[in-house]
Enzyme design. Structure first.
Site, PDB file in Angstrom:
ATOM      1  N   THR A 188      76.269  44.485  57.090  1.00 45.82           N
ATOM      2  CA  THR A 188      77.629  43.944  57.149  1.00 45.82           C
ATOM      3  C   THR A 188      77.686  42.538  57.753  1.00 45.82           C
ATOM      4  OG1 THR A 188      77.925  44.888  59.345  1.00 45.82           O
ATOM      5  CG2 THR A 188      78.683  46.225  57.486  1.00 45.82           C
ATOM      6  N   LYS A 189      76.563  41.991  58.195  1.00 41.97           N
ATOM      7  CA  LYS A 189      76.600  40.728  58.937  1.00 41.97           C
ATOM      8  C   LYS A 189      76.719  39.515  57.989  1.00 41.97           C
ATOM      9  CE  LYS A 189      76.732  42.784  62.765  1.00 41.97           C
ATOM     10  NZ  LYS A 189      75.729  43.433  63.575  1.00 41.97           N
ATOM     11  N   ASN A 190      76.849  38.313  58.578  1.00 44.10           N
ATOM     12  CA  ASN A 190      77.179  37.141  57.751  1.00 44.10           C
ATOM     13  C   ASN A 190      76.113  36.788  56.715  1.00 44.10           C
ATOM     14  OD1 ASN A 190      79.463  37.146  59.278  1.00 44.10           O
ATOM     15  ND2 ASN A 190      79.476  34.946  59.655  1.00 44.10           N
TER      16      ASN A 190
END
Ligand code: PLP
Length: 390
Positions: A188-190
């Site tokens: 889910t991270k950038n």
């Protein structure tokens, strides 16, 4: 009251933006014959260092591994204390416990929910060995005050930058400092590698962490299997198995090449939320620090519960029923049973974090979202606010 035309498809919280470049890059890695840590990991470390302005970088299988190695590389262990924010993912605190040190929590500044340097100062003792500031939601903590504190007390700083790609604190990029900074490439991270992380810092620090990241073996162990590589190695200290694979690095390199466009998309979508809720007396976006560039990892709002007939949990259930995948970041560490029991914490021991927790909702935000999806989230939340207003 007009009924809402709800989204026919579920609007996910943070779907990854995976396109043909990523698929091709992973395919090429698989066909290359080199699957574990190898040339793609090295290239990923170099490109990542360039991106954040780091002297050195170490690719790992998670940010959690990075935080753990950073503590171990500084020799943190039993008898020591490490201060971090209660408003963080459990991993930040769990790694402190893994070393045998005591986890000392600090409260946050209301509005930004960033660790409060004044509370950190109050929690210092002669046993304090390190501070782990958490750059919550994607904006940087007030590093200048924490750096002054760390320097005057000879304490190590380790930044939890799981949300921070790309983030600026004033003119300085998060990850460009000489102390350790840990990034996450969780799904889910950038940017994502499925699972993965990166530890940046001064070369001697990163070199120490590198040895610990692969069993404690004395040389770049993967070179053993290259032509001309030697089978010999020594272990001066038992290390961990925290290395990144070339398959993950291939994915990471492709994602990194899209960093600028993905950041701009996040910023644009966050702008839609800000415009929609800036004047709301019920839905309040977090405050933004002046002179900081936000990576817009999370878009967090606090509900004014006094104006509503329902709780935050009920609002989340309503959103979910209307096909919107919102979430909560985070259940404060001091409210998790292990920490509450071990350290005797009650919810109101950290009043600002607790108050924010009861009110917070993280709205869907990803470069994979269409503008129309974010507009649907806004419309739905506005509808629910009207429906459940006191
Ligand atoms: C995601 C996250 C971590 C852990 O990252 P992993 O790569 O999953 O280990 C740590 N701290 C914060 C604040 C996070 O959001």
């Amino acid at each position: 009251m007009r009924e809402l035309e709800q989204s026919s498809e579920f609007i996910g919280f943070a779907p990854p933006l995976i396109e043909e470049v990523e698929v091709a890059a992973v395919g090429a890695a698989l066909r290359s014959g080199w699957l574990s840590t190898g040339p793609r990991v090295k290239e990923f470390e170099e490109k990542f260092s360039e991106t954040v302005g780091a002297t050195a970088a170490l690719a790992l299988n998670s940010c959690t591994a990075g935080l753990h190695l950073a503590l171990k590389a500084h020799g943190v262990g039993p008898g020591d204390e490490v201060i971090t924010s209660t408003m963080t993912f459990c991993a930040t605190a769990n790694v402190i416990e893994h070393t045998g040190a005591r986890t000392v929590l600090a409260d946050v500044v209301p509005g930004t929910l960033l660790i409060d340097p004044l509370d950190v100062a109050r929690k210092l003792t002669p046993k304090t060995k390190a501070i782990i500031p958490v750059h919550y939601a994607g904006q940087a903590c007030e590093m200048a005050s924490l750096e002054d504190l760390a320097t005057s007390e000879s304490i190590d700083l380790i930044e939890d930058a799981a949300h921070c790609l790309p983030t600026l604190d004033g003119t300085q990029m998060v990850g460009s400092k000489s102390h350790f900074t840990a990034f996450s490439f969780y799904a889910t991270k950038n940017i994502t590698t499925g699972e993965g992380g990166m530890l940046t810092g001064a070369k001697d620090l990163v070199d120490r962490a590198r040895v610990l990241s692969l069993h404690g073996m004395s040389r770049d162990a993967w070179k053993r299997f290259q032509k001309g590589g030697s089978w010999k190695y020594d272990v001066a200290e038992p290390g961990y198995k925290y290395n990144m694979t070339d398959i993950q690095a291939a994915l990471g390199l492709a994602q990194l090449s899209k960093l600028e466009s993905m950041y701009l998309k996040r910023k644009q979508l966050a702008g839609l939320y800000k415009a929609a809720f800036c004047d709301s007396d019920v839905v309040r976006p977090l405050a933004e620090r002046p002179n900081a560039t936000h990576s817009w990892h999370l878009f967090v709002v606090e509900l004014n519960l006094e104006a509503l007939t329902i709780s935050r949990d009920e609002m989340l259930a309503e959103l979910s029923q209307k096909n919107i995948g919102a979430s909560v970041h985070y259940i404060p560490v001091h409210m998790l049973s292990y920490y509450a029991q071990k350290y005797g914490y009650r919810p109101n021991h950290f009043p600002f974090a607790f108050q924010a927790f009861e009110r917070m909702i993280s709205l869907p935000l990803s470069p994979a979202h269409k503008e129309t999806e974010i507009e649907k989230v806004i419309e739905t939340l506005q509808f629910l606010v009207k429906k459940f207003r006191k």
